[in-house]
Scaffold this active site. Structure first.
Site, PDB file in Angstrom:
ATOM      1  CB  SER A   1       3.243  -1.026  -7.068  1.00  0.00           C
ATOM      2  OG  SER A   1       2.233  -0.392  -6.351  1.00  0.00           O
TER       3      SER A   1
ATOM      4  CE  LYS B   1       2.602   6.937  -8.589  1.00  0.00           C
ATOM      5  NZ  LYS B   1       2.052   5.879  -9.448  1.00  0.00           N
TER       6      LYS B   1
ATOM      7  CE  LYS C   1       5.258   1.237 -19.736  1.00  0.00           C
ATOM      8  NZ  LYS C   1       5.663   2.031 -18.646  1.00  0.00           N
TER       9      LYS C   1
ATOM     10  CG  ASN D   1      -3.812  -2.947 -16.785  1.00  0.00           C
ATOM     11  OD1 ASN D   1      -4.378  -1.992 -16.249  1.00  0.00           O
ATOM     12  ND2 ASN D   1      -2.498  -3.119 -16.726  1.00  0.00           N
TER      13      ASN D   1
ATOM     14  CG  ASN E   1      -1.056  -4.330 -12.829  1.00  0.00           C
ATOM     15  OD1 ASN E   1      -0.899  -4.536 -11.639  1.00  0.00           O
ATOM     16  ND2 ASN E   1      -0.553  -3.283 -13.442  1.00  0.00           N
TER      17      ASN E   1
ATOM     18  CB  SER F   1       0.802   3.072 -11.912  1.00  0.00           C
ATOM     19  OG  SER F   1       0.813   3.664 -13.196  1.00  0.00           O
TER      20      SER F   1
END
Ligand code: PAF
Length: 331
Positions: A10, A75, A213, A231, A280, A283
């Site tokens: 993505s 990943k 992050k 989210n 969103n 992930s």
């Protein structure tokens, strides 16, 4: 600039697609996505609307040139393979991955490694089609160096000396010369991203920013994956409270390691990303839906492993996601 995007899922497809508007891009990913991009190009939808025709491959074995830049979006558990595949094929490599420890792994095979964070939201709708589900920002900078010699749009808000403080086990060991070269490389990469219309900042305090992050991912990813919500569902209520507690725990662990991350800053970053990526699916939720291995070890697992004392919310979220993984035949 010649750019290889390694990990055309993505996020890799979105960043690669945006870069391909301006640069010579090769996407490295899996079939059937790669075959469709080769045949019909890559459609970028959502917050953007365009089609590009980057080169697309499933591996780099026949890639004969040395690209200026490799952008790694695989990943966290595939970073070693990415490092081996990119070795000798790119001048500079930029990690835009989730989790911690990716830069050190890339550094075992590659000389010039830049750290990066990315808060764009992306979903691969179908082979050949990626949607941008939230315009965010890329921040990139030297990983193993601290200093002041930068130019252009460099963000000087984070004191460079913070990168020299604790948490140094998370960074490489660079000399002055390498540090200057890294800064110049980061400026070039920042310019390349901006020229392709990507919101990008070059910063000198990447070690701190990676922890910030991490706090965002530790709050959003396992909660959305376990609750199967986008989210934006974390804006309020119990899910919000859980995400905030996980982000605060991460900030505490960062401080225990000497990184200057206040609870309020981690929570503000978390809430900012929840807002900009409200539509969103994280992930980790995308991984759960596709019955794939998640990045729980590199996110909540990393926080729990480094905590002095317990981080109860993070440990619970980690254990629940691991329990889900154990109960599946993962693809
Ligand atoms: O992993 C993710 O999904 C992303 O890092 C982010 C920024 C949390 C957006 O969903």
């Amino acid at each position: 600039m010649e750019i290889v995007v390694f990990g055309a899922g993505s996020l890799g497809s979105l960043i690669g697609g945006l870069l391909a508007r301006e640069h010579d891009v090769t996407l490295v990913g899996r079939d059937p996505h790669v075959s469709v991009v080769r045949r019909s190009g890559l459609d970028v939808g959502g917050a953007f609307e365009f089609t590009v025709r980057p080169d697309a491959r499933t591996d780099l074995s026949a890639f004969s040139s040395t690209a200026d830049l490799g952008v790694v979006t695989v990943k966290a558990f595939d970073t070693e393979a990415a490092a081996r595949a990119l070795s000798g094929r790119v001048e500079t490599v930029l990690s835009l991955q989730n989790g911690m420890g990716n830069e050190q792994i890339l550094g075992t095979e590659l000389d010039r490694v830049l750290a990066g964070t990315c808060t764009y939201g992306a979903v691969l709708r179908e082979p050949g089609v990626v949607n941008c589900t939230g315009r965010g920002e890329v921040v990139c900078g030297p990983f193993g160096a601290a200093g002041s010699e930068t130019s252009g749009e460099t963000d000087r808000s984070g004191p460079a000396d913070r990168a020299d403080r604790a948490g140094s086990d998370d960074r490489g060991d660079h000399g002055d010369h390498d540090a200057c070269e890294d800064r110049r490389a980061a400026e070039r990469v920042g310019n390349a991203l901006r020229s392709a219309g990507i919101e990008a900042t070059v910063a000198e305090d990447m070690a701190d920013r990676l922890w910030e992050k991490l706090a965002v991912n530790a709050g959003i990813n396992p909660v959305t994956a376990l609750a199967r919500v986008p989210n934006g569902a974390l804006r309020s209520g119990n899910a919000h409270e859980l995400a905030v507690r996980a982000a605060r725990e991460t900030a505490r662990v960062a401080r225990e390691g000497g990184v200057d991350l206040a609870d309020g800053k981690a929570v503000a970053a978390l809430e900012g990303v929840i807002e900009t990526t409200a539509a969103n699916e994280s992930s980790m939720l995308q991984d759960v839906r596709a019955v794939r291995r998640t990045e729980i070890d590199a996110i909540s697992g990393h926080v729990a492993d480094r905590a002095i004392g317990s981080v109860p919310v993070t440990e619970t979220l980690r254990d629940l996601v691991r329990a889900w993984e154990r109960g599946q035949s993962l693809r």
